[in-house]
Design a protein around this motif. Sequence first.
Motif, PDB file in Angstrom:
ATOM      1  N   LEU A   1      17.402 -26.794   3.628  1.00 17.81           N
ATOM      2  CA  LEU A   1      18.594 -25.939   3.599  1.00 17.81           C
ATOM      3  C   LEU A   1      19.549 -26.500   2.566  1.00 17.81           C
ATOM      4  CD1 LEU A   1      20.294 -23.617   4.997  1.00 17.81           C
ATOM      5  CD2 LEU A   1      21.286 -25.438   6.390  1.00 17.81           C
ATOM      6  N   ILE A   2      20.009 -25.660   1.660  1.00 14.42           N
ATOM      7  CA  ILE A   2      21.018 -26.072   0.695  1.00 14.42           C
ATOM      8  C   ILE A   2      22.296 -25.286   0.961  1.00 14.42           C
ATOM      9  CG2 ILE A   2      20.270 -24.397  -1.057  1.00 14.42           C
ATOM     10  CD1 ILE A   2      21.580 -27.978  -1.736  1.00 14.42           C
ATOM     11  N   SER A   3      23.415 -25.963   0.884  1.00 14.11           N
ATOM     12  CA  SER A   3      24.711 -25.328   1.079  1.00 14.11           C
ATOM     13  C   SER A   3      25.202 -24.748  -0.246  1.00 14.11           C
ATOM     14  CB  SER A   3      25.697 -26.376   1.593  1.00 14.11           C
ATOM     15  OG  SER A   3      27.020 -25.972   1.391  1.00 14.11           O
ATOM     16  N   ALA A   4      25.949 -23.660  -0.167  1.00 12.74           N
ATOM     17  CA  ALA A   4      26.576 -23.116  -1.368  1.00 12.74           C
ATOM     18  C   ALA A   4      27.445 -24.170  -2.036  1.00 12.74           C
ATOM     19  CB  ALA A   4      27.405 -21.883  -1.008  1.00 12.74           C
ATOM     20  N   ASN A   5      28.057 -25.038  -1.248  1.00 10.67           N
ATOM     21  CA  ASN A   5      28.875 -26.101  -1.825  1.00 10.67           C
ATOM     22  C   ASN A   5      28.031 -27.063  -2.645  1.00 10.67           C
ATOM     23  OD1 ASN A   5      31.635 -27.291  -1.942  1.00 10.67           O
ATOM     24  ND2 ASN A   5      30.598 -29.040  -1.019  1.00 10.67           N
TER      25      ASN A   5
ATOM     26  N   GLY B   1      10.664 -25.015  -6.149  1.00  5.42           N
ATOM     27  CA  GLY B   1       9.404 -24.279  -6.035  1.00  5.42           C
ATOM     28  C   GLY B   1       8.367 -24.913  -5.138  1.00  5.42           C
ATOM     29  N   ASP B   2       8.313 -26.256  -5.091  1.00  2.08           N
ATOM     30  CA  ASP B   2       7.279 -26.940  -4.307  1.00  2.08           C
ATOM     31  C   ASP B   2       7.719 -27.301  -2.894  1.00  2.08           C
ATOM     32  OD1 ASP B   2       5.461 -26.822  -6.393  1.00  2.08           O
ATOM     33  OD2 ASP B   2       6.127 -28.724  -7.257  1.00  2.08           O
ATOM     34  N   LEU B   3       8.938 -26.910  -2.518  1.00  2.35           N
ATOM     35  CA  LEU B   3       9.361 -27.155  -1.136  1.00  2.35           C
ATOM     36  C   LEU B   3       8.605 -26.225  -0.184  1.00  2.35           C
ATOM     37  CD1 LEU B   3      13.230 -27.409  -1.638  1.00  2.35           C
ATOM     38  CD2 LEU B   3      11.720 -29.264  -0.910  1.00  2.35           C
ATOM     39  N   ALA B   4       8.481 -26.646   1.063  1.00  9.40           N
ATOM     40  CA  ALA B   4       7.821 -25.796   2.064  1.00  9.40           C
ATOM     41  C   ALA B   4       8.596 -24.498   2.264  1.00  9.40           C
ATOM     42  CB  ALA B   4       7.695 -26.542   3.389  1.00  9.40           C
ATOM     43  N   GLY B   5       9.869 -24.520   2.032  1.00 11.42           N
ATOM     44  CA  GLY B   5      10.733 -23.340   2.139  1.00 11.42           C
ATOM     45  C   GLY B   5      12.149 -23.763   1.844  1.00 11.42           C
ATOM     46  N   LEU B   6      12.971 -22.834   1.390  1.00 10.50           N
ATOM     47  CA  LEU B   6      14.367 -23.143   1.094  1.00 10.50           C
ATOM     48  C   LEU B   6      15.253 -22.046   1.659  1.00 10.50           C
ATOM     49  CD1 LEU B   6      16.384 -25.065  -0.341  1.00 10.50           C
ATOM     50  CD2 LEU B   6      16.211 -23.561  -2.338  1.00 10.50           C
ATOM     51  N   CYS B   7      16.301 -22.445   2.378  1.00 12.33           N
ATOM     52  CA  CYS B   7      17.276 -21.529   2.960  1.00 12.33           C
ATOM     53  C   CYS B   7      18.653 -21.848   2.379  1.00 12.33           C
ATOM     54  CB  CYS B   7      17.304 -21.663   4.481  1.00 12.33           C
ATOM     55  SG  CYS B   7      15.685 -21.462   5.268  1.00 12.33           S
ATOM     56  N   LEU B   8      19.571 -20.905   2.509  1.00 13.63           N
ATOM     57  CA  LEU B   8      20.914 -21.049   1.937  1.00 13.63           C
ATOM     58  C   LEU B   8      21.967 -20.847   3.012  1.00 13.63           C
ATOM     59  CD1 LEU B   8      22.788 -21.235  -0.616  1.00 13.63           C
ATOM     60  CD2 LEU B   8      22.600 -18.729  -0.737  1.00 13.63           C
ATOM     61  N   ASP B   9      22.962 -21.753   3.025  1.00 17.38           N
ATOM     62  CA  ASP B   9      24.079 -21.681   3.963  1.00 17.38           C
ATOM     63  C   ASP B   9      25.371 -21.449   3.180  1.00 17.38           C
ATOM     64  OD1 ASP B   9      25.690 -22.035   6.288  1.00 17.38           O
ATOM     65  OD2 ASP B   9      26.013 -24.126   5.711  1.00 17.38           O
ATOM     66  N   SER B  10      26.322 -20.753   3.782  1.00 14.62           N
ATOM     67  CA  SER B  10      27.559 -20.397   3.079  1.00 14.62           C
ATOM     68  C   SER B  10      28.580 -21.523   3.020  1.00 14.62           C
ATOM     69  CB  SER B  10      28.201 -19.185   3.751  1.00 14.62           C
ATOM     70  OG  SER B  10      28.723 -19.532   5.031  1.00 14.62           O
ATOM     71  N   ALA B  11      28.344 -22.647   3.707  1.00 18.76           N
ATOM     72  CA  ALA B  11      29.255 -23.799   3.685  1.00 18.76           C
ATOM     73  C   ALA B  11      30.591 -23.501   4.343  1.00 18.76           C
ATOM     74  CB  ALA B  11      29.473 -24.304   2.253  1.00 18.76           C
ATOM     75  N   GLY B  12      30.561 -22.734   5.439  1.00 23.27           N
ATOM     76  CA  GLY B  12      31.795 -22.323   6.087  1.00 23.27           C
ATOM     77  C   GLY B  12      32.659 -23.475   6.574  1.00 23.27           C
ATOM     78  N   PHE B  13      32.057 -24.495   7.194  1.00 24.75           N
ATOM     79  CA  PHE B  13      32.856 -25.611   7.705  1.00 24.75           C
ATOM     80  C   PHE B  13      33.443 -26.427   6.568  1.00 24.75           C
ATOM     81  CE2 PHE B  13      33.504 -29.981   9.098  1.00 24.75           C
ATOM     82  CZ  PHE B  13      34.343 -29.781  10.184  1.00 24.75           C
ATOM     83  N   VAL B  14      32.635 -26.733   5.564  1.00 24.71           N
ATOM     84  CA  VAL B  14      33.134 -27.499   4.416  1.00 24.71           C
ATOM     85  C   VAL B  14      34.260 -26.739   3.723  1.00 24.71           C
ATOM     86  CG1 VAL B  14      32.540 -28.386   2.127  1.00 24.71           C
ATOM     87  CG2 VAL B  14      31.000 -28.776   4.041  1.00 24.71           C
ATOM     88  N   ALA B  15      34.081 -25.436   3.551  1.00 26.52           N
ATOM     89  CA  ALA B  15      35.105 -24.630   2.892  1.00 26.52           C
ATOM     90  C   ALA B  15      36.420 -24.673   3.670  1.00 26.52           C
ATOM     91  CB  ALA B  15      34.626 -23.192   2.743  1.00 26.52           C
ATOM     92  N   ALA B  16      36.329 -24.574   4.998  1.00 29.43           N
ATOM     93  CA  ALA B  16      37.544 -24.572   5.820  1.00 29.43           C
ATOM     94  C   ALA B  16      38.208 -25.939   5.867  1.00 29.43           C
ATOM     95  CB  ALA B  16      37.203 -24.101   7.232  1.00 29.43           C
ATOM     96  N   SER B  17      37.415 -26.990   6.034  1.00 31.68           N
ATOM     97  CA  SER B  17      37.977 -28.328   6.224  1.00 31.68           C
ATOM     98  C   SER B  17      38.387 -28.990   4.915  1.00 31.68           C
ATOM     99  CB  SER B  17      36.962 -29.224   6.958  1.00 31.68           C
ATOM    100  OG  SER B  17      35.770 -29.366   6.193  1.00 31.68           O
ATOM    101  N   ARG B  18      37.677 -28.689   3.838  1.00 28.47           N
ATOM    102  CA  ARG B  18      37.941 -29.373   2.570  1.00 28.47           C
ATOM    103  C   ARG B  18      38.827 -28.566   1.633  1.00 28.47           C
ATOM    104  NH1 ARG B  18      32.714 -31.730  -0.329  1.00 28.47           N
ATOM    105  NH2 ARG B  18      32.540 -32.607   1.787  1.00 28.47           N
ATOM    106  N   TYR B  19      38.632 -27.238   1.637  1.00 26.29           N
ATOM    107  CA  TYR B  19      39.344 -26.398   0.666  1.00 26.29           C
ATOM    108  C   TYR B  19      40.352 -25.443   1.301  1.00 26.29           C
ATOM    109  CZ  TYR B  19      35.029 -27.869  -1.666  1.00 26.29           C
ATOM    110  OH  TYR B  19      33.976 -28.605  -2.140  1.00 26.29           O
TER     111      TYR B  19
ATOM    112  N   GLY C   1      26.709 -20.437  14.823  1.00 30.01           N
ATOM    113  CA  GLY C   1      27.555 -21.414  14.158  1.00 30.01           C
ATOM    114  C   GLY C   1      28.372 -22.264  15.109  1.00 30.01           C
ATOM    115  N   SER C   2      29.118 -23.224  14.528  1.00 30.74           N
ATOM    116  CA  SER C   2      29.988 -24.142  15.272  1.00 30.74           C
ATOM    117  C   SER C   2      29.224 -24.937  16.326  1.00 30.74           C
ATOM    118  CB  SER C   2      31.176 -23.393  15.902  1.00 30.74           C
ATOM    119  OG  SER C   2      32.007 -22.845  14.906  1.00 30.74           O
TER     120      SER C   2
END
Length: 305
Positions: free
Chosen positions: A29-33, A59-77, A176-177
């Motif tokens: 899983l990769i975060s948008a951040n 490309g060679d990962l078993a799978g990749l998902c994307l997260d919107s980074a909601g907690f990081v966005a709220a707490s950091r920005y 979430g949360s």
Amino acid sequence: MPIDIIVGLPHLREGPILQRARALRTTALISANGLSRWVAKRGWREWSGWRTEQLGNAGDLAGLCLDSAGFVAASRYGGFPWTLADYVALAAAHPFQWWASADYCVEHEIAADREEVTDRLSRTIRANRDCWRLASDHGIAESMMPVIQGRTPTDYERCADALSGLFRPGALLGVGSMCRRDIHGPEGLIAVIDHLDRVLPAGIRLHAFGVKGTALPFLLPYRHRVASIDSQAYGVGARRAALRGGTSKTDAFVANHLEQWVDAQRARLKEGPRQLPQIRPARLSPLPVDRGRRPSLKRALKSGT
């Protein structure tokens, strides 16, 4: 059904962390951040787009998902530094296994009182609908995972009910949360999952964001409902170990902790299921606003809407 262990990655740069994730054959899983580009041309740090070139390393990962980074966005920005249109464009830049709708987390450090919780539930509902609309324009609505939020188990039910029009039979639903939530108690992780298991139609499966590995044995009784969890807890463990040992927290050091963490979670999945006594919610909590005139979740799925 097995519960998939998804590893949160800090970035997709070529190196020891990405190589270890490939070798372990675990979904990532990769975060948008983690894919964000920043500049400081005007004397302060500003978001300036996505590092989409890093997606070529996945490309060679078993799978990749994307997260919107909601907690990081709220707490950091203090909020998302990018627009929903920017985020959905990122989701369209790679064939992600799934990508999560933007959402507004309600951890105690973000939402201090009930009024703020209710407001953020409403904003989550609206963000899901807007992401779905934008995703339809990009032709990626089928890979979008709706995300529900809540402080209490019935909050999550209300949020799911309000988003029923976005679900299809067999859909994956993000919860979430979860990261800072205790396992036990009337608002604990298992109370939330147990409540959703009782109120959601059969076939809807859950992805629980940021669940602690120690919770896995308690989730095993719900493996018919819980499809996956994700965590980047190994990064915290690596930082603490580096501080204790007086050593540098290099990517190679972090990669070793990543492997140890994955091995530990896979071992926990082999443990016998553990159960907690459940405290059933006595009544539904107040409705979040912006619910609209939508059918109930069960009725919508039954009618195919």
